[in-house]
Every structure is written in C-alpha cells, then in structure tokens.
Design a protein around this motif. Structure first.
Motif, mmCIF file in Angstrom:
data_model
loop_
_atom_site.group_PDB
_atom_site.id
_atom_site.type_symbol
_atom_site.label_atom_id
_atom_site.label_comp_id
_atom_site.label_asym_id
_atom_site.label_seq_id
_atom_site.Cartn_x
_atom_site.Cartn_y
_atom_site.Cartn_z
ATOM 1 N N PHE A 7 0.838 -1.200 0.000
ATOM 2 C CA PHE A 7 0.000 0.000 0.000
ATOM 3 C C PHE A 7 0.873 1.250 0.000
ATOM 4 O O PHE A 7 1.959 1.254 0.573
ATOM 5 N N VAL A 8 0.376 2.295 -0.616
ATOM 6 C CA VAL A 8 0.996 3.613 -0.533
ATOM 7 C C VAL A 8 0.252 4.390 0.551
ATOM 8 O O VAL A 8 -0.956 4.588 0.451
ATOM 9 N N VAL A 9 0.973 4.803 1.591
ATOM 10 C CA VAL A 9 0.370 5.526 2.720
ATOM 11 C C VAL A 9 1.083 6.873 2.855
ATOM 12 O O VAL A 9 2.145 6.971 3.465
ATOM 13 N N GLU A 10 0.515 7.890 2.247
ATOM 14 C CA GLU A 10 1.166 9.201 2.204
ATOM 15 C C GLU A 10 1.198 9.881 3.567
ATOM 16 O O GLU A 10 1.990 10.799 3.793
ATOM 17 N N ALA A 11 0.341 9.468 4.506
ATOM 18 C CA ALA A 11 0.232 10.169 5.787
ATOM 19 C C ALA A 11 1.357 9.832 6.756
ATOM 20 O O ALA A 11 1.408 10.387 7.844
ATOM 21 N N THR A 52 -8.083 -9.736 4.637
ATOM 22 C CA THR A 52 -8.229 -9.456 3.205
ATOM 23 C C THR A 52 -7.612 -8.091 2.919
ATOM 24 O O THR A 52 -7.454 -7.270 3.830
ATOM 25 N N PRO A 53 -7.257 -7.819 1.657
ATOM 26 C CA PRO A 53 -6.714 -6.485 1.336
ATOM 27 C C PRO A 53 -7.643 -5.356 1.740
ATOM 28 O O PRO A 53 -7.199 -4.317 2.228
ATOM 29 N N ALA A 54 -8.946 -5.560 1.532
ATOM 30 C CA ALA A 54 -9.902 -4.511 1.894
ATOM 31 C C ALA A 54 -9.889 -4.267 3.417
ATOM 32 O O ALA A 54 -9.962 -3.126 3.878
ATOM 33 N N ALA A 55 -9.780 -5.345 4.193
ATOM 34 C CA ALA A 55 -9.739 -5.207 5.650
ATOM 35 C C ALA A 55 -8.468 -4.481 6.086
ATOM 36 O O ALA A 55 -8.492 -3.677 7.035
ATOM 37 N N LEU A 56 -7.371 -4.757 5.400
ATOM 38 C CA LEU A 56 -6.124 -4.067 5.715
ATOM 39 C C LEU A 56 -6.264 -2.573 5.449
ATOM 40 O O LEU A 56 -5.838 -1.734 6.255
ATOM 41 N N ALA A 57 -6.876 -2.239 4.311
ATOM 42 C CA ALA A 57 -7.082 -0.824 3.981
ATOM 43 C C ALA A 57 -7.983 -0.140 4.999
ATOM 44 O O ALA A 57 -7.742 1.009 5.395
ATOM 45 N N GLU A 58 -9.014 -0.845 5.440
ATOM 46 C CA GLU A 58 -9.919 -0.287 6.448
ATOM 47 C C GLU A 58 -9.201 -0.064 7.774
ATOM 48 O O GLU A 58 -9.409 0.928 8.464
ATOM 49 N N ALA A 59 -8.324 -1.016 8.138
ATOM 50 C CA ALA A 59 -7.582 -0.876 9.390
ATOM 51 C C ALA A 59 -6.661 0.334 9.335
ATOM 52 O O ALA A 59 -6.516 1.064 10.326
ATOM 53 N N PRO A 96 -12.889 -6.000 -3.683
ATOM 54 C CA PRO A 96 -12.139 -5.449 -2.547
ATOM 55 C C PRO A 96 -11.279 -4.274 -2.986
ATOM 56 O O PRO A 96 -10.613 -4.317 -4.016
ATOM 57 N N GLY A 97 -11.317 -3.214 -2.200
ATOM 58 C CA GLY A 97 -10.488 -2.055 -2.485
ATOM 59 C C GLY A 97 -11.131 -1.018 -3.376
ATOM 60 O O GLY A 97 -10.605 0.088 -3.511
ATOM 61 N N VAL A 98 -12.282 -1.352 -4.006
ATOM 62 C CA VAL A 98 -12.947 -0.388 -4.880
ATOM 63 C C VAL A 98 -13.735 0.602 -4.023
ATOM 64 O O VAL A 98 -14.551 0.209 -3.186
ATOM 65 N N ILE A 99 -13.498 1.880 -4.238
ATOM 66 C CA ILE A 99 -14.169 2.927 -3.467
ATOM 67 C C ILE A 99 -15.443 3.384 -4.175
ATOM 68 O O ILE A 99 -16.476 3.582 -3.553
ATOM 69 N N ALA A 100 -15.349 3.553 -5.477
ATOM 70 C CA ALA A 100 -16.521 3.966 -6.252
ATOM 71 C C ALA A 100 -16.335 3.523 -7.693
ATOM 72 O O ALA A 100 -15.206 3.425 -8.192
ATOM 73 N N ALA A 101 -17.451 3.225 -8.363
ATOM 74 C CA ALA A 101 -17.412 2.808 -9.766
ATOM 75 C C ALA A 101 -18.505 3.542 -10.532
ATOM 76 O O ALA A 101 -19.647 3.624 -10.072
ATOM 77 N N ARG A 102 -18.133 4.070 -11.687
ATOM 78 C CA ARG A 102 -19.089 4.794 -12.536
ATOM 79 C C ARG A 102 -18.985 4.233 -13.944
ATOM 80 O O ARG A 102 -17.884 4.222 -14.523
ATOM 81 N N ALA A 115 -8.176 1.655 -4.048
ATOM 82 C CA ALA A 115 -7.042 1.859 -3.146
ATOM 83 C C ALA A 115 -5.797 1.234 -3.761
ATOM 84 O O ALA A 115 -5.799 0.058 -4.117
ATOM 85 N N GLN A 116 -4.745 2.025 -3.874
ATOM 86 C CA GLN A 116 -3.506 1.490 -4.438
ATOM 87 C C GLN A 116 -2.992 0.333 -3.593
ATOM 88 O O GLN A 116 -2.944 0.418 -2.377
ATOM 89 N N GLY A 117 -2.607 -0.732 -4.259
ATOM 90 C CA GLY A 117 -2.053 -1.890 -3.576
ATOM 91 C C GLY A 117 -3.060 -2.952 -3.239
ATOM 92 O O GLY A 117 -2.701 -4.093 -2.974
ATOM 93 N N VAL A 118 -4.354 -2.603 -3.241
ATOM 94 C CA VAL A 118 -5.381 -3.589 -2.917
ATOM 95 C C VAL A 118 -5.773 -4.375 -4.154
ATOM 96 O O VAL A 118 -5.953 -5.591 -4.129
ATOM 97 N N ILE A 119 -5.901 -3.685 -5.273
ATOM 98 C CA ILE A 119 -6.310 -4.318 -6.512
ATOM 99 C C ILE A 119 -5.715 -3.525 -7.657
ATOM 100 O O ILE A 119 -5.405 -2.337 -7.514
#
Length: 808
Positions: A7-11, A52-59, A96-102, A115-119
């Motif tokens: 994951f890329v974590v800029e913070a 899961t990758p999504a759970a990691l991103a949420e954490a 997993p990792g998708v925030i929004a889809a249009r 989310a970068q690194g999740v998918i």
C-alpha cells in the motif's frame, strides 16, 4: 497460504507513524507481518485468512493512515442497456479495495476509484470480463505511479506551501521581532497602527499560515492526538496552536489575562510552521536525489522501437512489442527490450547493467539487454522478453524491493519512537508545571513547554535508517551490485569470512586443453582426433575444451558410434573401429588399463591446478591430457582486498583437492575444502566462523548461497543461483565482492552516524528547551529556534546519507 499486499500511505511522516501503521496491521487476525518504509511511504503486508486487502485498507483508515487512492479507466464491450451498465457497476463496486465505480453506457467506459495496492486495473478488467462483458484497462494512471513522479509532485507541493507560508510570515516576523530589535520601528508601529491593530494584523496573517499551508499539521496531528496516538504532526500542531490561541486571547479578549501576561507570540506560531515546511521541502528534495538511481534506470527505457514488418519498418510503442518481433536498432540508439542479435555486429555499452565502461562486442546470436546503448553499428534483434520480464525491469524491481526493506537495526529505532512522542508530551507538561511552580509566570512556562514539543519531533530518527538504505542500494545498482534484500547490507557488513566457489566464480568456468602427453607409439594428432570424435556429442565442459583444441588444429573428426557416458568416470565410444575410453584415473582402473607410465606427469599436472584426463585406445594407455580452468584476472586482487578489509577468505569446491589447493595457492587462500558435493558445501559452511558470506555461480551452489548469512551470486550465474542469493554481482567479477563489502560497511557506518545525530540532538536539546540552563545563567530555547533546529536535524540526516552516492 499467505499473500502479500503493498500500500501507498502518504500520511506517514515519522518513525512514530511507521510504528503505528505496523501495529494497526499486525493486530488484525491473519496478518503475519507488516513492514513500512518511511522514505517511499509504502507498507508491505504478508497476510492470510481471515485478513483481506480490503480489511487491511480499512484498518489503516481507522488508524488515521488511509491508503493512497487511484483511478482506473476501463473499456467495456457488450453493454446494450442500463441493466448491463448497472450490472457492471455492481460487480466493480463489490470488489475489494474499490471505493466507487461509474459506468457510462454511451461511451462503453467505466471509471473506478480504488485503493492502491489492494487491486490492480487488470484485475478490475478481469472481473468485468468474467461476467460476460469483455473489458480492458484503457488507462491505469495511478497504478503504481512512478516513485520519482510522486516524489517530484510532493517536492513541488511542499515548495509552494513553504513559499506561501514565508510570504505570510515575513510581515508578522518584521512587526514582532523587528519592533523588539529596532526601537524606532516599534514607536512607528505604535504611533501609526496602534497596538491593537498591530496584533490584529499579526493574528490574521498567522491564521492564514496555520489554516493555509500549515493545515497539513492540523489535519494529521489533531486526529492522531484525539486517537491517543500522537506523532510528530501532533507535536507541531500543539506547539503552534498553543502559541496562536494564547496570542489570540491576548488580542481578542485581553481582559481574561493580567496585564503583565498580555504578550503575543504570533511570530512563534507562524515561524514554527514555516521553518518546518522549509525542512520538509529540503528533505523531500534530498529524497528525490536519494532515489535518483531508480529514476535513472527508469529513464533508460525508450518510448518507441522500429519494428520490421513485411512492408517496411513501423514505429511502435515499446509496450506493444511482443516476443518474436524483429527490431531495427540504429547506431547510438538505446535497446528497447531484451533480445538476440540476428543481423550485424557491433559494440554495445552495458555500463548501466554491469557498471563497466568498456563496450561489449555483439554478433549474431548474442543477447542484448533493454536499456543498454548501441554503438556505431546498425543491428537487427529479435525480441525475447518485454515488460516486467526484461532484465532492466527485474533490476528495478530488485532495487525497489531492497530499498523498501527494514534492517535489524531499525527495530531499536522503532521501539524508541513508539514511546518517544508520549514521553515528549509528558516532558512538555512537566516543563510547564515546573516553570509555574518556580514562579516564572504563565507566559514563560508556556513558551518553554512549546519549545520542548517542537524540538523533540522524531523526524530524524525515523529517516536515519531508510534514507541510507535508499541511497546505498541505489549506489549499488550503479556499480552493478544488486542487493535483492535490503537487510543483506547489514549482514554483509558484519561478515567475518567470505567463502568462494571455485569453478565459474574464481575461475572463468571455461576449461582449456593445456597439455597433451602421448604414450609411446601414439601421435598427438591421432590422440586428439580420436578423443574429439568420441566427445563430439557430449555437453560436458571438458569435452568442449577438447573439441575446441581439435578445431584450432584444423582436424577432421570421424564419426563415433555407441558413445555412452560413464557417470562420474568418463565415456566410451567406437571410432574408426577402435574402442575409445576417456575419463579419470578410476575409469581406466575399472577397465584394467595401466596408467603407471604417465602417473608422475599426472601428479605434476594436478599440482599445477590442472585436471588430468586419460585416453585409452583398445584397452591400452594412449595419452594423458590436462585441462585447466583459468583463474579470473581480478580474482587475486579480490582476495587481497578482502583480507585487507579484515575478512578471512575460504575456498569450497567440488573439484579435486589437488586442483583446488593449487588455485588457492595462486590466490593466497589458506582455508580450502575440496571434493565436496552440493550438500557438502552446506556442511562446509557450517564449520566456518559466523557471520559468513558465500559467493557462487552455478545451480549446485544454490543450497550454499541460501545457507550462508549472505549469498552473493556472480552475474553470469544461472537463474537458480541468482534467486537463492541476497546480492547479485552483475559484472561477473569477484572484485565486486570487495566492492559490495565496502558499500555495505559504508552504508552501516552512515546509518550509525545518522542515528547518533538524531538521538544526540534530542538528548542534548530537550533539556535546553526545558530551561535546564536558565538557573545557571545559560540560554533558553525559543519556539522559533526549536523549529529551525528540528528542521535542520532532518535535513542533516538526509544530506549525510547522500554522501553514499560516492561510495564504493
């Protein structure tokens, strides 16, 4: 079964941040390990079910460190109605990792925020294709945005923020400090603007600094403080806000404070933010220089290539090349991808690959590597590898992986930074209480407490190790030294013994026929002609040496029948009706052939590091041949350099003891273990002092490379050996071992210097900021000076690490 996500974590901004990110991830069930890299703002997580990758991103998001987001655009075929587009949209949104889809039915396109690194965009396209709507990634803009681009964007953003803050701070500083230093200016301000207007102007400008360029500290620091996990942004935010809020009360509600305490510190709040932004900008610029090695490697990739088609040449993007394509290579042009020369001959500069400035001759059948530079000749090549399969792409991946590693020494830093910020906040509170307790007054107590918070930011601690790794491994890539694992830097620096394989490592690995001694009644031409005929279809290196000598003499070889290998002994064949036996002394002994007439010569040849090979014709001794594998020209100097560095050198070989000891004598190696099989090399390593490094090149060296504390593979090695090694010497030169040792020691020395500075800086200046010298007539430390010193410490650490660009 575990998987890995990056994951890329800029913070992340300091060592305390990296520690919290790792702990937030490791706390999840199923997470095996989490490794952060402050320099690259990345975290790599090894995990299994139920994580899961999504759970990691949420954490990460819950901990206040959300992963960086990206946007992918997909081209989707087969959508004919709103139901189709709705189904595609739901499939994407559920991944997993998708925030929004249009999804746009009219244009046949889908835009996905993820989310970068999740998918990855290719996985998004595959998921849509699996539902019956063929899709492809039209553009994956933020999928692994190049680190150099991200670093450049961050540097530009910090530069703008600093310049804006400086422009707003300059009037505040002039009105506050200038009035103190120049009485006439003070009288002019009071006489024209008045004190209330003066304070109001400072209030407005400082608020613009804090809530404009400085809002990054508030946005990251205050939530961290509320979560009970303060980090460096929290310290800056608290220090600046404390000075600002106190001064705002003096300006807007002066009646709340006694007249003696109605002093404003707007300049402190503004200057704190401005100086720290300056430090971060300079630090970011230096990080850009630190990662220049990767940027240069990426820059070696040409954008297009001239592909030969039946109707002529066509310029195509390199991304569209495929194995089998014929590419025309013009003089002075960079090679686009890996391939094999099919027409022409010339010289190619491979210094980007090996670090050696001397061009290498290429003729039809020779391999060429993407990113190397063609000389004055025009060549044609056939593509053999593209994309991530090219040597250049693999080198970049290896270097980036090493730069993201965490050395064992970093564990100490992590433990310190984990408790450092809470301790600093406690010291700040204690400073405030002590100053009040000794009757110094509210204002001096507040100033001292703010100074403690600002001076103690652990930025330099967090940067001390990763920035040195970044520069050191990048410098290694420039020298042809690829550290496949970053922790190999520390382990190689600690090595007490370096053990070498012989064949192909200290020697060229290409035996030559050096001697041919014939028995009575046999001519050299006859012996060589029959031996070469028998060996004609053998792939053994010794056979190649005999065939090469026969070809050099222009001998015509008759056909051989019934050629059969004798494992571990030699081979038998029938040539011109004669029974030919070629092999070692045991082969002739089993066949009942007497080797006594030439035994003395065989012993002499073996003592000269040559391998005796016997020839028998029709059951009678015919000749004794000697084959030698020449020592590499740089091997002796490599051994000398290692011993001068205080490292013991050993030789471990599967060759005969006599041959191995003869080579060792030539090179000045005292410790020799010979006649061992691959598994025996591992046992031989176990008997040597630790920590130790092993240098090898062949498949049979892979177990030893893996068993050593550090495995170094010669660049001409097989893929198996390279995969088992920690360091790859791209030059195929044993002198690279000493160069790698020097670089690793220089890197570790640099890390120790950085850590000493970071710890010593905080240890020395925190007591000063607390006012420890004031009772003895010494100075205190204002918040402005504290901010400047803190920013300087980070810049110093990064600048010191940049000295490694000249190492090796």
């Amino acid at each position: 079964m575990t998987a890995t996500a990056s994951f890329v974590v800029e913070a992340m901004h300091c060592g305390a941040c990296t520690g919290r990110v790792e702990r937030a991830l490791v706390a999840l069930p199923g997470v095996v390990s989490a490794r952060t890299n402050l320099m690259t703002r990345c975290v790599e997580v090894e995990f299994g079910a139920p994580a899961t990758p999504a759970a990691l991103a949420e954490a990460l998001k819950a901990a206040g460190y959300p992963v960086a987001e990206a946007t992918a655009r997909l081209t989707v075929e087969g959508m004919s109605c709103a139901a189709c587009s709705g189904r595609v949209e739901r499939v994407l949104a559920a991944l997993p990792g998708v925030i929004a889809a249009r999804v746009n039915l009219m244009t046949g396109a889908a835009e996905v925020d993820y989310a970068q690194g999740v998918i990855a965009p290719t996985e998004l396209a595959a998921a849509v294709t699996a539902t019956g709507y063929p899709a492809s990634a039209a553009r994956a803009e933020a999928e692994a945005t190049p680190r150099a681009d991200r670093q450049g964007a961050e540097t530009a953003r910090l530069r703008r923020a600093f310049l804006t803050a400086a422009a707003l701070t300059a009037p505040v500083f002039a009105m506050a400090m200038g009035a103190h230093l120049i009485p006439a200016l003070h009288h002019w301000i009071i006489g024209t603007l008045g004190q209330r207007t003066d304070h109001a102007i400072q209030f407005a400008l400082t608020a613009a600094v804090l809530f404009g360029p400085g809002r990054v500290f508030l946005r990251l620091g205050i939530p961290a403080l509320l979560r009970g996990a303060p980090e460096m942004n929290a310290l800056v935010a608290m220090g600046a806000l404390a000075a600002f809020v106190y001064s705002a009360v003096v300006t807007l509600m002066p009646g709340l404070l006694p007249e003696a305490s109605r002093v404003v510190y707007f300049e402190a709040a503004a200057v704190i933010v401005t100086l720290i932004l300056l430090g971060r900008w300079l630090e970011s610029r230096a990080r850009g220089h630190a990662g220049a090695a990767i940027s240069r490697l990426v820059g070696l990739r040409p954008a297009t290539a001239r592909v030969i088609r039946p109707g002529g040449t066509v310029d195509l993007p390199v991304a569209e090349l495929a194995p089998g394509d014929l590419v025309a290579l013009a003089p002075g042009e960079r090679v686009a991808v890996d391939g094999v020369v099919t027409e022409g001959s010339g010289w190619i500069d491979e210094s980007m690959l090996t670090g050696e400035p001397v061009p290498v001759e290429k003729t039809p059948g020779a391999t060429v590597t993407g990113g190397t530079l063609n000389g004055p000749a025009a060549l044609t090549m056939r593509v053999t590898a593209t994309g991530a399969d090219t040597v250049l792409a693999r080198i970049i991946a290896l270097v980036e992986a090493a730069q993201g590693a965490k050395l064992p020494v970093q564990a100490l830093v992590d433990r310190v930074t984990r408790v450092f910020v809470p301790v600093v906040m406690a010291l700040s509170a204690a400073t405030f209480a002590l100053w009040l307790g000794f009757g110094a007054g509210f204002t001096p107590a507040l100033v001292a407490a703010i100074s403690v918070m600002i001076i103690a930011c652990p930025c330099a601690m967090g940067l001390a190790t990763p920035v040195s790794i970044l520069v050191g491994t990048g410098r290694g890539a420039e020298l042809g030294l690829l550290f496949r694992r970053g922790d190999a830097l520390q382990r190689l620096a600690e090595a007490r013994v370096v053990a070498f394989d012989k064949t192909g490592t200290l020697t060229l690995g290409r035996p030559h026929l050096t001697d041919l001694i014939c028995a009575e009644g046999v001519t050299e031409a006859e012996a060589l002609r029959l031996a070469a005929a028998a060996e004609a279809r053998s792939e053994h290196p010794l056979a190649a040496a005999i065939l090469a000598k026969a070809a050099a003499r222009g001998l015509t070889l008759p056909p051989a029948r019934g050629a059969r290998a004798l494992p571990g002994l030699g081979l038998v064949a029938t040539v011109e009706g004669r029974a030919v036996l070629i092999g070692n002394a045991d082969a002739l002994a089993e066949a009942g052939v007497d080797t006594a007439p030439l035994a003395a010569q065989a012993a002499r040849l073996a003592a000269e590091a040559k391998t005796p090979v016997w020839l028998a014709l029709d059951g009678q001794l015919a000749a004794l041949m000697a084959l030698a594998d020449p020592v590499r020209p740089t091997a002796a100097q490599a051994v000398t350099d290692l011993r001068a560095a205080g490292v013991d050198v050993a030789l471990i070989s599967g060759d005969t003891p006599a041959t191995a000891k003869a080579v060792a004598r030539q090179l000045g190696i005292a410790r020799v273990v010979a006649g061992v099989r691959p598994e025996g090399k591992v046992a031989a390593l176990a008997a040597l002092p630790r920590p130790l490094a092993f240098v090898g090149d062949g498949i049979n060296d892979a177990p030893a490379l893996a068993a050593a504390d550090v495995g170094l593979a010669i660049g001409t090695s097989t893929d198996v050996a390279i995969e088992a090694a920690d360091v790859v010497l791209m030059q195929g030169d044993p002198a690279g071992v000493a160069r790698a040792l020097r670089l690793s020691r220089a890197t570790m020395r640099n890390i120790r210097q950085n850590l000493f500075w970071a710890f010593a800086y905080n240890t020395a200046l925190i007591p000063v900021a607390m006012g420890g010298l004031v009772p003895f007539g010494g100075p205190g430390l204002s918040p402005m000076l504290a901010a400047g010193a803190m920013a300087f410490s980070s810049v110093f650490v990064v600048t010191n690490a940049l000295r490694l660009r000249r190492a090796g």
